[in-house]
Motif scaffolding. Structure first.
Motif, PDB file in Angstrom:
ATOM      1  N   HIS A   9       0.343  -1.390  -0.325  1.00  0.00           N
ATOM      2  CA  HIS A   9       0.169  -0.448   0.086  1.00  0.00           C
ATOM      3  C   HIS A   9       0.881   1.079   0.217  1.00  0.00           C
ATOM      4  O   HIS A   9       0.786   2.501  -0.389  1.00  0.00           O
ATOM      5  N   GLU A  77     -11.512  -2.345   1.867  1.00  0.00           N
ATOM      6  CA  GLU A  77     -11.662  -1.563   1.685  1.00  0.00           C
ATOM      7  C   GLU A  77     -11.811  -2.324  -0.642  1.00  0.00           C
ATOM      8  O   GLU A  77     -10.598  -1.862  -1.720  1.00  0.00           O
ATOM      9  N   PRO A 102      -3.954  -4.245   0.051  1.00  0.00           N
ATOM     10  CA  PRO A 102      -4.453  -2.990   0.522  1.00  0.00           C
ATOM     11  C   PRO A 102      -4.119  -2.514   2.106  1.00  0.00           C
ATOM     12  O   PRO A 102      -2.800  -3.445   2.021  1.00  0.00           O
TER      13      PRO A 102
END
Length: 106
Positions: A9, A77, A102
């Motif tokens: 991420h 998400e 994520p």
């Protein structure tokens, strides 16, 4: 061997080579890629190997099965290109596959 790229991420990348027949999750675990927890060991019983598949490879990785779809409901998400990496089998056609991770799993 098939080249796979995992992008954390924060943008940190991990390039690995994986043998056809492994899953994208197994390749990550074998190469100590952070961010793939794989709590269920690849049984499609959690969402801790959630990834975002690069748009260029979405058709090549196929559509999620109904079981995978239900597990993705638990993913943080979730996006249109969300997949469980335990459900993507490494094959020659996926050479160069890039997946983003994520910020949080599960």
């Amino acid at each position: 061997m098939v080249k796979l790229t995992y992008i954390e991420h924060d943008g940190t990348t991990h390039d690995v080579e994986a043998a056809p027949g492994l899953t994208v999750m197994e390749a990550a675990v074998k190469n100590n890629v952070p961010g793939i927890d794989a709590d269920c060991g690849g049984a499609c019983a959690c969402a801790t190997c959630h990834v975002y598949v690069d748009e260029a490879f979405r058709a090549k990785t196929g559509e999620p099965s109904p079981m995978e779809e239900s597990m993705l409901d638990f993913a943080s998400e979730r996006q249109e290109n969300s997949r469980l990496s335990c459900q993507i089998t490494v094959e020659e056609a996926l050479d160069g596959l890039s997946v983003r991770l994520p910020e949080f799993q599960g």
